[in-house]
Design a protein around this motif. Sequence first.
Motif, PDB file in Angstrom:
ATOM      1  N   GLU A  64       0.826  -1.207   0.000  1.00 36.84           N
ATOM      2  CA  GLU A  64       0.000   0.000   0.000  1.00 36.84           C
ATOM      3  C   GLU A  64       0.866   1.266   0.000  1.00 36.84           C
ATOM      4  N   LYS A  67       2.011   1.930  -3.457  1.00 36.67           N
ATOM      5  CA  LYS A  67       0.958   2.538  -4.288  1.00 36.67           C
ATOM      6  C   LYS A  67       0.900   4.042  -4.058  1.00 36.67           C
ATOM      7  N   ASP A  71       1.818   6.966  -6.739  1.00 34.21           N
ATOM      8  CA  ASP A  71       0.801   7.976  -7.030  1.00 34.21           C
ATOM      9  C   ASP A  71       1.374   9.385  -6.928  1.00 34.21           C
ATOM     10  N   GLN A 135       1.369  -7.302  -5.641  1.00 36.89           N
ATOM     11  CA  GLN A 135       1.209  -6.033  -6.365  1.00 36.89           C
ATOM     12  C   GLN A 135       0.332  -6.203  -7.571  1.00 36.89           C
TER      13      GLN A 135
END
Length: 135
Positions: A64, A67, A71, A135
């Motif tokens: 997480e 991610k 981003d 992932q």
Amino acid sequence: MEFRKTALTCAFATLFAVSGVAGAQSGGGQEGGAPPPEQQGAMPGADVDLSEGTIDDFVDAFVEVQKVNEDFAQRLEDATDAEEAQALHQEAQEEMVQAVEDTGMNAEEYNEVAMALQNDPELLDQVVQMAEERQ
């Protein structure tokens, strides 16, 4: 293999900086992520729970965090000035802390496991493989 370890190490370093933010947000932390006085001088990775459950939670948190990192990476590159970049960096750190907490860990636990993994290459390889599979 080396690339995977490098990526994992970079993600660890990213969240290490977050521990100071998390502590400041909770009201009792020390700036810069310094360990509490009772933990200063302790060996990194000493007394860290590396049970299967903790490792599983860590891998979920790591995925997480990655991610969030991905981003914000482009947004940070596109920042037009230092103030905007600082605001984006702060927002990314807060989201990383939240991502870790959503898995049931806190930033301090996450960081402790990350440091312990850096001292255990065999377990680190297992964690990298687990993270790639998720992932």
